[in-house]
Write an enzyme that holds these catalytic residues in place. Structure first.
Site, PDB file in Angstrom:
ATOM      1  N   SER A  38       0.825  -1.205   0.000  1.00 20.73           N
ATOM      2  CA  SER A  38       0.000   0.000   0.000  1.00 20.73           C
ATOM      3  C   SER A  38       0.865   1.263   0.000  1.00 20.73           C
ATOM      4  O   SER A  38       1.659   1.476  -0.923  1.00 20.73           O
ATOM      5  CB  SER A  38      -0.958  -0.035   1.196  1.00 20.73           C
ATOM      6  OG  SER A  38      -1.945   0.956   1.082  1.00 20.73           O
ATOM      7  N   ALA A  39       0.753   2.091   1.036  1.00 25.73           N
ATOM      8  CA  ALA A  39       1.595   3.281   1.107  1.00 25.73           C
ATOM      9  C   ALA A  39       3.073   2.917   1.148  1.00 25.73           C
ATOM     10  O   ALA A  39       3.928   3.644   0.618  1.00 25.73           O
ATOM     11  CB  ALA A  39       1.231   4.115   2.334  1.00 25.73           C
TER      12      ALA A  39
END
Length: 354
Positions: free
Chosen positions: A199-200
């Site tokens: 994700s991030a």
């Protein structure tokens, strides 16, 4: 007696009038009335990530998820040993190291710099899900895993997360060459350094690979590979299935603006590398693996990233791994289920291939 009273009243009369005037002035002047619509800035929300994070207009931060930290030690399932090290005392930047069991004293193994997800605003390397995942990754890939606890937004907005991860990578290289950290000095293979994140964290991994190509690190000519797990990329214009939800684009733009303090728009190369294809020629690694999940809201972006990288003229190898019927970063919670096990196997094959 009458004359005395009269003289007293004559003398005191002006003062009596003054006191009466002050009394009426105080008690009958308009009073401010409470505004029933006014809110306390310490309780009025400015931004909310539902179920995980709240930011109030006063600047107060409330994290509802990602705050639990599990201790280091020997994992009873994998036998992996872990420990925490603070690498920058002034900023508090720290990493959590994982060392697999059964490694000979002179054996060199891959190094995986892992960057956790959490929308840049929650979680640490010590969060239970990430601690468990890094234990599994270290064990399955027979690698030293270095998991970064970068500083979070909004207290430290982007690009601080990138800077902290870059500093962590330089620390890894230094300790492989001549540092005091024995797991890296004795066993870390400088020729097999990987970046990995979900994700991030995948967004950060990509941007660090670009920075590596631009700036370089002494003693490390090239990164072996990058693994982007359900990566956090976006853009100003919806693509594919993103168009079916009219509320998705405004929320994504609000979130990104909050994370970076409005400094970078949704087409900036940090979050939309597909719109800046020149960055792909700057990836300082030999190969890239992108994983996507069918039900993930980022699925279109992950596929677009892999496709754009293939078409960019970059001379590395691109692998796209797709998981059907699963949502964003499902492997963190369903780590022992068949699909997550197969994805881990694909990652290990990517890491250990010649």
């Amino acid at each position: 007696m009458t004359n005395t009273l009269f003289k007293f009243l004559k003398t005191a009369f002006p003062y009596i009038i003054l006191l009466i005037s002050l009394f009426y002035s105080y008690n009958f002047q308009p009073k401010p009335t409470p505004n029933p619509g006014a809110m306390d800035p310490d309780t009025e929300l400015q931004y909310e990530f539902p179920g995980s994070f709240r930011y109030y207009k006063s600047g107060r931060v409330e994290r509802l998820d990602g705050t639990e930290v599990v201790p280091t030690g020997t994992d009873p399932t994998t036998g992996v040993i872990s420990k925490d090290i603070t690498i920058n005392q002034s900023t508090g930047l720290s990493v959590r190291l994982y060392f697999p069991s059964g490694i000979n004293s002179d054996k060199k193994v891959p190094i995986i710099l892992f960057i956790h997800g959490g929308a840049f605003i929650i979680h640490t390397a010590g969060s239970p899900a990430y601690h468990r995942y890094c234990n599994l990754l270290s064990s399955n890939a027979e690698s030293v895993v270095v998991s970064v606890s970068y500083r979070l937004a909004p207290e430290h907005r982007i690009p601080v997360a990138y800077d902290d991860t870059w500093e962590s990578l330089k620390w890894v290289v230094l300790n492989c060459r001549s540092g005091s950290e024995p797991w890296l000095a004795k066993h870390g293979d400088l020729n097999r350094i990987f970046l990995a994140g979900d994700s991030a964290g995948a967004n950060i991994a990509h941007n660090i690979a670009v920075r590596f190509a631009e700036e370089g690190i002494d003693g490390c000519p090239k990164l072996k590979g990058v693994l982007l797990l359900n990566p956090y990329f976006w853009g100003k214009d919806p693509i594919g299935n993103e168009k079916t939800d009219p509320g998705l684009q405004p929320w994504m733009e609000e979130t990104w603006s909050f994370i970076c303090g409005g400094k970078y728009d949704m087409n900036h190369k940090f979050v939309h590398p597909m719109g800046s294809p020149e960055v792909f020629n700057k990836l300082g690694c030999e190969r890239v693996m992108v994983t996507v999940s069918e039900l993930d809201l980022f699925v279109e972006r992950g596929k677009a990233y892999a496709e754009a990288l293939k078409k960019s003229g970059w001379d590395g190898k691109v692998v796209l791994y797709e998981t059907p019927g699963e949502n964003h970063v499902y492997f963190l919670t369903k780590f022992d289920e068949e699909k997550a096990v197969k994805e881990m196997e694909a990652m290990v094959a990517f890491i250990n291939r010649d």
